[in-house]
Design a protein around this motif. Structure first.
Motif, PDB file in Angstrom:
ATOM      1  N   ASP A  45      35.908  44.198  46.767  1.00 33.78           N
ATOM      2  CA  ASP A  45      37.075  44.329  47.634  1.00 33.78           C
ATOM      3  C   ASP A  45      36.633  44.027  49.070  1.00 33.78           C
ATOM      4  OD1 ASP A  45      39.512  44.874  48.771  1.00 33.78           O
ATOM      5  OD2 ASP A  45      39.296  47.066  48.655  1.00 33.78           O
ATOM      6  N   PRO A  46      37.023  42.885  49.616  1.00 28.43           N
ATOM      7  CA  PRO A  46      37.971  41.896  49.091  1.00 28.43           C
ATOM      8  C   PRO A  46      37.388  41.084  47.941  1.00 28.43           C
ATOM      9  CG  PRO A  46      37.017  41.114  51.136  1.00 28.43           C
ATOM     10  CD  PRO A  46      36.515  42.520  50.958  1.00 28.43           C
ATOM     11  N   ALA A  47      38.246  40.296  47.294  1.00 22.13           N
ATOM     12  CA  ALA A  47      37.851  39.415  46.201  1.00 22.13           C
ATOM     13  C   ALA A  47      38.625  38.116  46.319  1.00 22.13           C
ATOM     14  CB  ALA A  47      38.130  40.076  44.854  1.00 22.13           C
ATOM     15  N   LEU A  48      37.975  37.018  45.994  1.00 20.61           N
ATOM     16  CA  LEU A  48      38.624  35.713  46.075  1.00 20.61           C
ATOM     17  C   LEU A  48      39.873  35.664  45.209  1.00 20.61           C
ATOM     18  CD1 LEU A  48      38.709  32.746  46.973  1.00 20.61           C
ATOM     19  CD2 LEU A  48      37.123  32.216  45.092  1.00 20.61           C
ATOM     20  N   PHE A  49      39.830  36.290  44.032  1.00 17.75           N
ATOM     21  CA  PHE A  49      40.972  36.259  43.117  1.00 17.75           C
ATOM     22  C   PHE A  49      42.237  36.765  43.805  1.00 17.75           C
ATOM     23  CE2 PHE A  49      43.533  38.134  39.627  1.00 17.75           C
ATOM     24  CZ  PHE A  49      43.699  36.996  38.850  1.00 17.75           C
ATOM     25  N   GLU A  50      42.086  37.778  44.672  1.00 18.46           N
ATOM     26  CA  GLU A  50      43.235  38.345  45.370  1.00 18.46           C
ATOM     27  C   GLU A  50      43.480  37.652  46.704  1.00 18.46           C
ATOM     28  OE1 GLU A  50      41.876  42.354  45.365  1.00 18.46           O
ATOM     29  OE2 GLU A  50      42.785  42.811  43.406  1.00 18.46           O
ATOM     30  N   VAL A  51      42.429  37.360  47.443  1.00 17.89           N
ATOM     31  CA  VAL A  51      42.573  36.733  48.751  1.00 17.89           C
ATOM     32  C   VAL A  51      43.248  35.370  48.651  1.00 17.89           C
ATOM     33  CG1 VAL A  51      41.250  35.698  50.646  1.00 17.89           C
ATOM     34  CG2 VAL A  51      40.677  37.989  49.835  1.00 17.89           C
TER      35      VAL A  51
END
Length: 351
Positions: A45-51
């Motif tokens: 967190d953060p993560a590319l999948f979400e960002v």
């Protein structure tokens, strides 16, 4: 690689919430594929999948590859034409702390994936992503070739050697007789925007720079085949395409790495990140003994260049510069879904 090949293809990606998996899923979406993913929730967190809002254009299922029933159900529901297996415990240091979980995920997780693939109607190709660390490392100055023996001192490397043996067994015993070509792809030391995994060089370095503290390097002189994350992903996609088009002729192990001139030291990468960051960037060498990691690691990728037509596009200095630029754009509040897709577009246009 032919982008039109992927238009409308049903593709199953394990490990889609990870760093490489997120880049891969965005690329597949951009080419018009119908993407189904199966993985644990993002580990950072953060993560590319979400960002980068990767889930926007795909079917995402959260699950563990150690859970055969859940994995098999997800594959059955997706009915993919192509499977790309990226799910793994990817860290050498963590494998010392959690060796059982590492082998369970990397070795038995691959068994579960391949066993489930046996029961998917219409499956045309499987690519299992391994690692450059699958080889028995002898600290050679030259690159390892696909015919060199598997091995591994640390549990992570050994688990990837096991994965290669598992792929070979399932290929010969089950999948080839069923007409399903399966290949393994060996790459490592990828860098690029969106990786926040602890104990990886670029995330650790940039986190320290942002905090205004000196980054501590475990092995500044270690030589690695650094490459931008899109380089091996291009190899995986091209390999999958060749498996569909050429079948068992391409059902082997394949190395994907940079030219020999881009096998650089850890310190070389850090110095370039520091130069791009500014005068406040500092680094130091760890004072305490570290767990064993290979000092020199190179891959011989002549097979992929000559038989697949694959070659690296961005040299190491550009890979480092683009990695830094991605993080700076994120820190500045840019639309990272659009930015990441633009990066993929830039890569595909590079001759």
């Amino acid at each position: 690689m032919n982008p039109a090949f992927w238009q409308g293809r049903r593709v199953f990606v394990s490990g889609h919430t990870g760093f490489k998996g997120s880049w891969l899923c965005l690329w597949l979406q951009a080419m018009g594929a119908e993407v189904h993913g199966y993985a644990l929730a993002p580990a950072t967190d953060p993560a590319l999948f979400e960002v980068a809002d990767v889930a926007r254009g795909m079917q995402s299922t959260l699950g563990d590859v150690r859970d055969y029933a859940a994995l098999s159900a997800a594959l059955s529901a997706a009915q993919p034409e192509i499977v790309l297996h990226l799910a793994a415990q990817p860290l050498v240091p963590l494998s010392y702390a959690e060796p059982v979980a590492t082998f369970a995920t990397n070795a038995m997780g691959s068994v579960h994936l391949l066993e489930a693939c046996r029961h998917v109607e219409g499956l045309q190709a499987v690519v299992v992503v391994s690692s450059d660390k699958c080889y028995e490392n002898r600290e050679w100055l030259w690159g390892y070739r696909e015919t060199d023996p598997m091995g591994g001192h640390d549990p992570y490397s050994a688990s990837k050697g096991c994965t290669e043996l598992i792929v070979s067994s399932y290929r010969r015993a089950f999948l080839a007789p069923a007409g399903i070509p399966v290949a393994s792809a060996r790459a490592g030391n990828v860098i690029g925007g969106g990786d926040w995994t602890a104990s990886r060089l670029v995330p650790d370095v940039l986190a320290a720079f942002a905090a205004g503290t000196p980054v501590t390097l475990r092995s500044p002189g270690a030589i690695r085949p650094w490459q931008h994350v899109l380089e091996p992903l291009a190899g995986y996609l091209l390999l999958a395409q060749r498996l569909v088009e050429g079948g068992e002729a391409f059902a082997e192990g394949w190395n994907f790495g940079p030219d020999d001139s881009d096998a650089r030291s850890v310190a070389w990468v850090v110095e370039r990140l520091a130069a791009g960051w500014g005068p406040d960037a500092r680094w130091e060498v760890a004072a305490t003994p570290q767990v064993h990691e290979a000092h020199t690691l190179r891959l011989d990728c002549s097979k992929a260049r000559s038989l697949l037509g694959w070659q690296a596009r961005w040299p190491a200095d550009e890979a480092v510069a683009r990695s830094l630029a991605w993080y700076q754009a994120w820190r500045a509040g840019a639309d990272m879904h659009a930015y990441t897709l633009a990066e993929i577009s830039d890569f595909t246009r590079t001759p």
